[in-house]
Write an enzyme that holds these catalytic residues in place. Structure first.
Site, PDB file in Angstrom:
ATOM      1  N   SER A 320      24.727 -18.412  11.405  1.00 32.13           N
ATOM      2  CA  SER A 320      26.076 -18.093  11.898  1.00 32.13           C
ATOM      3  C   SER A 320      26.001 -17.850  13.398  1.00 32.13           C
ATOM      4  O   SER A 320      24.914 -17.690  13.943  1.00 32.13           O
ATOM      5  CB  SER A 320      26.594 -16.826  11.230  1.00 32.13           C
ATOM      6  OG  SER A 320      26.056 -15.675  11.853  1.00 32.13           O
ATOM      7  N   ASP A 321      27.146 -17.836  14.070  1.00 35.18           N
ATOM      8  CA  ASP A 321      27.107 -17.324  15.435  1.00 35.18           C
ATOM      9  C   ASP A 321      27.180 -15.796  15.325  1.00 35.18           C
ATOM     10  O   ASP A 321      27.400 -15.245  14.243  1.00 35.18           O
ATOM     11  CB  ASP A 321      28.240 -17.901  16.294  1.00 35.18           C
ATOM     12  CG  ASP A 321      27.883 -17.806  17.781  1.00 35.18           C
ATOM     13  OD1 ASP A 321      26.933 -17.081  18.121  1.00 35.18           O
ATOM     14  OD2 ASP A 321      28.543 -18.449  18.605  1.00 35.18           O
ATOM     15  N   TRP A 322      27.003 -15.155  16.433  1.00 31.30           N
ATOM     16  CA  TRP A 322      26.909 -13.691  16.451  1.00 31.30           C
ATOM     17  C   TRP A 322      28.077 -13.064  15.663  1.00 31.30           C
ATOM     18  O   TRP A 322      29.228 -13.124  16.093  1.00 31.30           O
ATOM     19  CB  TRP A 322      26.917 -13.215  17.902  1.00 31.30           C
ATOM     20  CG  TRP A 322      26.724 -11.743  18.081  1.00 31.30           C
ATOM     21  CD1 TRP A 322      27.662 -10.776  17.861  1.00 31.30           C
ATOM     22  CD2 TRP A 322      25.540 -11.078  18.509  1.00 31.30           C
ATOM     23  NE1 TRP A 322      27.129  -9.550  18.129  1.00 31.30           N
ATOM     24  CE2 TRP A 322      25.814  -9.703  18.542  1.00 31.30           C
ATOM     25  CE3 TRP A 322      24.259 -11.505  18.889  1.00 31.30           C
ATOM     26  CZ2 TRP A 322      24.884  -8.751  18.928  1.00 31.30           C
ATOM     27  CZ3 TRP A 322      23.333 -10.562  19.278  1.00 31.30           C
ATOM     28  CH2 TRP A 322      23.649  -9.191  19.291  1.00 31.30           C
TER      29      TRP A 322
END
Ligand code: BGC
Length: 778
Positions: A320-322
């Site tokens: 995932s992104d942050w």
């Protein structure tokens, strides 16, 4: 005292006396016996260990090891592998920090699979030791970092580097970045960014390869190959293509904003670079923060499962992104953390960066039957496969090597490669009366502009372990390069981020009056490039324009050196100066590279991969736009036409634009062969000659237009290029092979379409300055 000869374990004798203390041969024999015993015991227990725990047996096939390990894992440990934490520091006083203590405990409990932002041999070894020696199954961690354009030696920002169109060079730069990062314990970079963007307001355009999907694909693939190599040594790292997918289309260039585009755009504009990078072997991908069809991409099954996993057959890992899983709550797509974890994993997403919703809720989601175990096992297997294939189970510290960390970072050789990359990235935008390169006869140069002497502003947001103190400023580079030719007199001319300063302008004018040529470093700070750096006004600040106005009045030739992490609106600059060099944010070797170009030791050859708008109101403005039903006439005019009433439609500098100190002319453009939808082949050719006074490189560009199709097609699409070097007076015929793939497009479901009819084929020096021929596809 016994003999001063020492018997080694293999029974031979060394004749060297032992100077400090003496050891009897009996003592030695005892020592050797215990060492041998220890080795035998170790080997025996290792063999037993491998037998009892097949996953620890390096001789078994990876798939068998994965199967065995997964069969031993609790659901909590599986969720732990899918949990990626922001690491930080684990040694020294940090050990008593409650936050770090909690992370250490989680690692011991097997609840963390990878970490980002843990760097350096000491730190990576410290936490890796805990993972492999103190957790139940001893699974090693993966360490990730945003190595975007270098680790310690900082290269030009990716957007600048892309302007070189130098694929082997780009690959080499990524190799150097990987070599440095891996020596410091990093296994995985979150790069390259494959997002196509048409909006210079978006701060992250600096991380990508510009606006063209096809070129973006080639560049992304080169970056992936450079970072990863064959991933069979400890000098390459995993690449991660991001932000899957379409994040570059954020509305109004505002970070974290909505994206909303058609499926035709998805397939033809946004997906191609990711696909090219997947085909180049990218081991991992990252979800974006954005939304497609109203569904956040982290939970977008169409994107993640149908396209990525099924259609493209991607076998690697998706992170995932942050905290992007958790952000689905704010988007209004998930009700709470548990719902967010469920929706992400069920869509096919895998690792949870920093949101911690998966580690927390996945066990109960599986127990409640809301997430199938098969999906969890698939995600875990993908991560374990990487760890096994990297050899981390056998050598957890394979990448953390004190010696390499000492000798391989920031070496002269790496800096030389960064300097070459920087020179190849500088775009010459304007050069009236051949004001550049600076003539040898010039003895007095005024260098003006606070940025030329500000190392802090030379670096952007994504510099890994680069330090601005190590960078060469433009002032330093100029002084070094011109030491024996000319005097450089420097003045600031303006304060950064301030109002007009009359005293500084007066001083700059005085220096200009005493010089034969005036160089003015204008732009915006490197710190304004990167994530969370959206600008509503991507322009040259007013106090710098006022400085340029004053300098113009001196009547001296003025050259603007523009440093910025994105194209800026330069329309008001263009009329005030005689020359313009777009210097971007070039990294460690900035000053040396700029000085070489100014001195003419390097003839600029870069071409912009992003359009420079005429005005901010034109954005988005890009070369591969559509004609509309009411196009303007050839002068850009017409009533009731698709146009602005106050500014032209055309940008200031189009995609593919960049001058050279020499001139290139194009002639004998022709097409031969027959193209049919059943697989013919046509060759276009054009002869390019160097008709100027310098040897130089030209990037010959090929564009295609499909005039009528079942889906409207752009007015031009880049489909080929060649970078050629021509000595003065030399010429070369450049060929372009046109086959199905150059003439086809994708429909809204991603099916390839090749339709008969009329096409235009263009050859030229940039996307506007082209020659055109017709092609009939039968
Ligand atoms: C960015 C990513 C980056 C990640 C980890 C996010 O905020 O969007 O591009 O890789 O942070 O630093």
């Amino acid at each position: 005292m016994g003999s001063n000869k020492i018997k080694d374990c293999f029974g031979s004798f060394s004749s060297k006396p032992i100077p400090v203390f003496q050891i009897t041969s009996i003592t030695m024999q005892k020592l050797c016996l215990s060492i041998s015993f220890f080795i035998c015991f170790y080997l025996l227990s290792f063999a037993q260990d491998s037998k009892r725990f097949p996953y620890r047996n390096a001789k078994l096939p990876v798939e068998e090891r994965i199967k065995d390990l997964i069969s031993r894992m609790t659901i909590e440990e599986k969720a732990g592998q899918l949990n990626q934490l922001n690491g930080g520091v684990f040694t020294g006083p940090a050990q008593s920090d409650p936050g770090q203590k909690a992370k250490i405990q989680q690692v011991k409990d097997g609840l963390v699979g990878s970490m980002l932002n843990v760097t350096g041999v000491v730190e990576t070894k410290a936490i890796q030791k805990i993972a492999t020696e103190e957790s139940r199954l001893g699974i090693p961690l993966l360490f990730a970092l945003d190595v975007i354009h270098g680790y310690k030696t900082i290269f030009p920002i990716p957007l600048a580097e892309a302007c070189s169109w130098d694929l082997p060079g780009i690959e080499k730069n990524a190799t150097v970045a990987a070599k440095e990062a891996s020596a410091a314990g990093i296994h995985w970079t979150f790069a390259p960014m494959c997002d196509i963007s048409n909006d210079i307001r978006w701060g992250r355009v600096m991380e990508g390869a510009g606006e063209d999907p096809w070129l973006g694909g080639l560049i992304s693939a080169a970056r992936v190959k450079g970072f990863q190599g064959k991933l069979d040594d400890n000098a390459h790292i995993l690449a991660c293509i991001k932000h899957f997918a379409g994040y570059g289309a954020v509305e109004s260039g505002r970070e974290y904003n909505l994206t909303d585009f058609s499926h035709v755009a998805l397939w033809n504009k946004y997906l191609p670079p990711y696909k090219a990078a997947v085909e180049a072997g990218a081991a991992t991908l990252m979800n974006g923060f954005n939304v497609i069809d109203g569904v956040p991409v982290s939970a977008n099954k169409y994107l993640v499962t149908d396209i990525l996993k099924k259609k493209w057959g991607f076998k690697g890992l998706l992170v995932s992104d942050w905290a992007s899983f958790q952000e689905m709550i704010a988007w209004g797509y998930a009700e709470n953390d548990k719902d967010a974890a469920m929706k992400s994993i069920n869509a096919g997403s895998m690792l949870d960066m920093q949101a911690r919703v998966v580690v927390k809720y996945l066990p109960e989601l599986v127990k409640e039957g809301k997430v199938p175990m098969a999906l969890v096992d698939d995600a875990v297997a993908r991560l374990l496969r990487i760890k096994f294939e990297l050899g981390l189970f056998e050598q957890p510290n394979k990448f953390s090597n004190e010696e390499r960390e000492k000798v391989e970072l920031f070496t002269p050789a790496n800096r030389q490669i960064a300097r070459d990359a920087a020179k190849k990235s500088i775009v010459l935008l304007k050069n009236d009366n051949q004001i550049l390169p600076i003539q040898k006869s010039v003895k007095k140069i005024a260098l003006i502009g606070a940025y030329a002497d500000s190392k802090d502003d030379m670096f952007d947001f994504w510099i890994a372990k680069g330090e601005s103190k190590d960078a060469v400023s433009i002032l330093e580079g100029m002084k070094l390069k011109f030491a024996n030719h000319a005097e450089i007199s420097f003045s600031k001319g303006y304060e950064i981020n301030a109002e007009k300063n009359d005293a500084l302008i007066a001083e700059a004018v005085e220096k200009a009056n005493g010089a034969e040529i005036v160089l003015v470093n204008i732009g915006i700070s490197g710190k304004m490039a990167g994530e969370d750096r959206a600008l509503a006004r991507p322009e040259i600040p007013e106090n710098q324009i006022q400085l340029l106005q004053a300098l113009k009045k001196t009547g001296k030739p003025v050259v603007a050196l523009i440093t910025s992490g994105r194209p800026l609106i330069l329309t008001n600059v263009e009329s005030l100066v005689n020359g313009m060099l777009q210097c971007w944010i070039l990294g460690t070797e900035t000053g040396n590279a700029v000085a070489e170009v100014l001195a003419g030791s390097f003839n600029p050859s870069a071409k912009t991969v992003m359009t420079f708008p005429y005005d901010v109101g034109q954005i988005p403005v890009y070369y591969n736009h559509f004609q509309t039903g009411r196009p303007v006439d050839s002068n850009g005019n017409g009533s009731w036409r698709s146009r602005y009433r106050d500014i032209p439609n055309k940008p200031l500098f189009p995609f593919g634009f960049g001058l050279s100190y020499t001139n290139f002319s194009y002639k004998d453009f022709k097409i031969s062969g027959i193209e049919t939808t059943k697989g013919g082949k046509v060759t276009a050719s054009v002869t390019v000659s160097n008709s100027g006074k310098f040897d130089g490189e030209e990037i010959v560009q090929w564009y295609v237009r499909d005039l009528a199709a079942s889906i409207i097609r752009p007015v031009k699409e880049l489909k080929g290029f060649e970078k050629i070097f021509l000595k003065v007076g030399e010429q070369k015929t450049v060929n372009f092979t046109i086959s199905d793939k150059e003439l086809s497009f994708l429909d809204g479901e991603g099916n390839e379409k090749l339709e008969p009819g009329r096409f235009h084929i263009f050859a030229g020096t940039n996307s506007e300055n082209v020659q055109k021929l017709d092609l009939d596809l039968k």
